[in-house]
Enzyme design. Structure first.
Site, PDB file in Angstrom:
ATOM      1  N   GLY A 223       1.130 -12.893  -3.557  1.00 52.84           N
ATOM      2  CA  GLY A 223       1.611 -12.864  -2.182  1.00 52.84           C
ATOM      3  C   GLY A 223       3.089 -13.184  -2.140  1.00 52.84           C
ATOM      4  O   GLY A 223       3.828 -12.828  -3.044  1.00 52.84           O
ATOM      5  N   LEU A 224       3.502 -13.896  -1.072  1.00 53.80           N
ATOM      6  CA  LEU A 224       4.905 -14.257  -0.875  1.00 53.80           C
ATOM      7  C   LEU A 224       5.808 -13.038  -0.904  1.00 53.80           C
ATOM      8  O   LEU A 224       6.857 -13.041  -1.529  1.00 53.80           O
ATOM      9  CB  LEU A 224       5.370 -15.274  -1.917  1.00 53.80           C
ATOM     10  CG  LEU A 224       4.802 -16.677  -1.768  1.00 53.80           C
ATOM     11  CD1 LEU A 224       5.304 -17.578  -2.882  1.00 53.80           C
ATOM     12  CD2 LEU A 224       5.139 -17.264  -0.424  1.00 53.80           C
ATOM     13  N   CYS A 225       5.351 -11.961  -0.292  1.00 57.26           N
ATOM     14  CA  CYS A 225       6.233 -10.810  -0.170  1.00 57.26           C
ATOM     15  C   CYS A 225       6.151 -10.262   1.253  1.00 57.26           C
ATOM     16  O   CYS A 225       6.063  -9.061   1.466  1.00 57.26           O
ATOM     17  CB  CYS A 225       5.914  -9.743  -1.209  1.00 57.26           C
ATOM     18  SG  CYS A 225       4.182  -9.411  -1.389  1.00 57.26           S
ATOM     19  N   GLY A 226       6.140 -11.155   2.225  1.00 61.06           N
ATOM     20  CA  GLY A 226       6.156 -10.750   3.621  1.00 61.06           C
ATOM     21  C   GLY A 226       4.887 -10.012   4.009  1.00 61.06           C
ATOM     22  O   GLY A 226       3.814 -10.296   3.491  1.00 61.06           O
TER      23      GLY A 226
END
Lengths: 135, 291
Positions: B87-90
């Site tokens: 994750g951590l990609c908007g």
């Protein structure tokens, strides 16, 4: 000497992009040679060796099937993998050959058999080409 | 009023988060560069395939081939869902998954069965969250994509298509348009839609020798074309993931800066307030003594 452009392209990179004098391709229906100004042609290739000549010197490439598209004095070979004799990892090919043979001996499932058959062919051809360099 | 120490700790904490997001941004940008280079290196291969297949499909009797034939009665639909593992990609993965769910609802309303094939952990988790189990799921491979992975997925789907388990297959992935835009994209994988042949191929060069014949060549090339399309989708999703993460981390770093700014203001205010309070005490004490 007349030349034509030979390109060998794989999904990861363009392996060869050079002017060559002749090329011998491992066609599905048998090997065939390509000379400058060859007629337009699309042919399927099998696992085998591609031999091409630059300045009178033959070079050998391992090709894992694919196809060749010849047009306008340009010969483009599309293969899933292509390696020069120096790039072939002999230990890996040897291991792959053993693995494929074991799998063929076990006899389980048609798909696995077909896959092992192909893997075996690739491994044998790689070893064959690697040995050509040694001799 | 928060204590001086609390605010100080918070500033340090946000500063550390900023370091992390900044580092992630730089890692993503390095990975993006190599992903983009791979797309560039793959382009000649893909374009040549497009050219030749388009050419062949025009000349050969295309309806004859099972992978090209459009089935009238489409009951079973497959969705190949390509997402990232992390994750951590908007909103990148969410957008792709949303698109896939749209198709799912659409197909279900038409009374069709839908099977999922997931590459990437995020897509798999989303499908499981719906209470479905993907027919095939491959996780933790987005960091090490190779052509064999594409072959694996494409041939699995093609085999199911051939024996009638699937009647149509869609590919849902993140298209890499630019650094700022990675919209979800839907592509019909099967039946294969032959690309348009180039216009310019008239004249003497259009007379080709086919070895073996057109039909046999199509047999050989069409399944490979599916591999090419899946591989492209994998590469594009991977590049998009890194671009999306770069952007998300850039935003996060900027937010950290803002937060640090406002916290520093609060810290100074608090410090000033405590100094003022102490002064009042001292002055008050002195006044009392004088009085």
């Amino acid at each position: 000497m007349a030349t034509f452009q030979l390109q060998v392209v794989t999904p990861d990179k363009t392996v060869v992009n050079e002017e060559v004098e002749t090329a011998i391709c491992p066609g599905l229906m048998g090997e065939f040679g390509v000379m400058p100004n060859h007629a337009p042609m699309i042919a399927a290739l099998k696992i085998g060796k591609l031999v091409y000549r630059i300045d009178g010197k033959d070079r050998i490439l391992f090709i894992s099937g694919g196809f060749v598209d010849i047009r306008k004095n340009k010969c483009a070979i599309l293969a899933e993998s292509a390696e020069t004799a120096e790039q072939i990892d002999q230990d890996r090919a040897e291991a792959a050959r053993k693995r494929a043979q074991e799998r063929l001996e076990k006899q389980n499932g048609d798909i696995d058999q077909a896959r092992a058959q192909i893997a075996l062919q690739k491994a044998m051809m790689r070893l064959h080409i690697a040995n050509l360099r040694v001799n | 009023m928060p204590s001086l120490k609390d605010v100080k700790m918070k500033i340090i904490g946000v500063g550390k988060t900023k370091q992390i997001t900044k580092a992630m941004n730089m890692v993503a940008s390095a990975k993006l560069r190599s992903s983009q280079a791979r797309i560039e290196r793959f382009r000649p291969y893909a374009e040549k395939y497009r050219e030749v297949i388009g050419d062949l499909a025009e000349k050969a009797d295309i309806s004859a081939h099972p992978l090209l034939e459009k089935r009238a009665d489409k009951k079973n639909c497959g969705i190949v869902l390509i997402t990232s593992d992390r994750g951590l990609c908007g909103g990148f993965n969410a957008n792709i998954i949303l698109k896939a769910l749209q198709i799912l609802t659409e197909k279900r309303n038409e009374g069709k069965n839908v099977a999922f094939f997931c590459v990437g952990r995020k897509g798999r988790d989303a499908v499981r969250h719906l209470g479905m189990e993907p027919a095939r799921s491959i996780a933790d491979r987005m960091g090490s994509i190779d052509f064999n992975l594409a072959i694996d997925v494409a041939q699995d789907v093609a085999a199911r298509y051939a024996d009638g388990q699937l009647d149509e297959v869609y590919l849902v992935y993140g298209e890499f348009q630019s650094m700022a835009q990675q919209p979800p994209r839907v592509l019909t994988l099967l039946p294969i839609q032959p690309p348009e042949a180039d216009e310019e191929k008239t004249g003497p060069d259009s007379e080709y020798i086919y070895e073996p014949g057109e039909a046999a060549l199509l047999d050989d090339l069409l399944p490979r074309y599916a591999n090419v399309q899946v591989f492209r989708a994998l590469l594009e999703t991977s590049a998009s993931e890194h671009a999306a993460r770069m952007q998300a981390m850039d935003n996060a770093t900027r937010n950290c800066d803002e937060l640090i700014k406002s916290l520093t203001l609060l810290y100074n205010k608090t410090r000033q307030a405590s100094i003022t309070n102490e002064l009042i005490d001292i002055v008050g004490g002195a006044e009392a003594l004088n009085g």
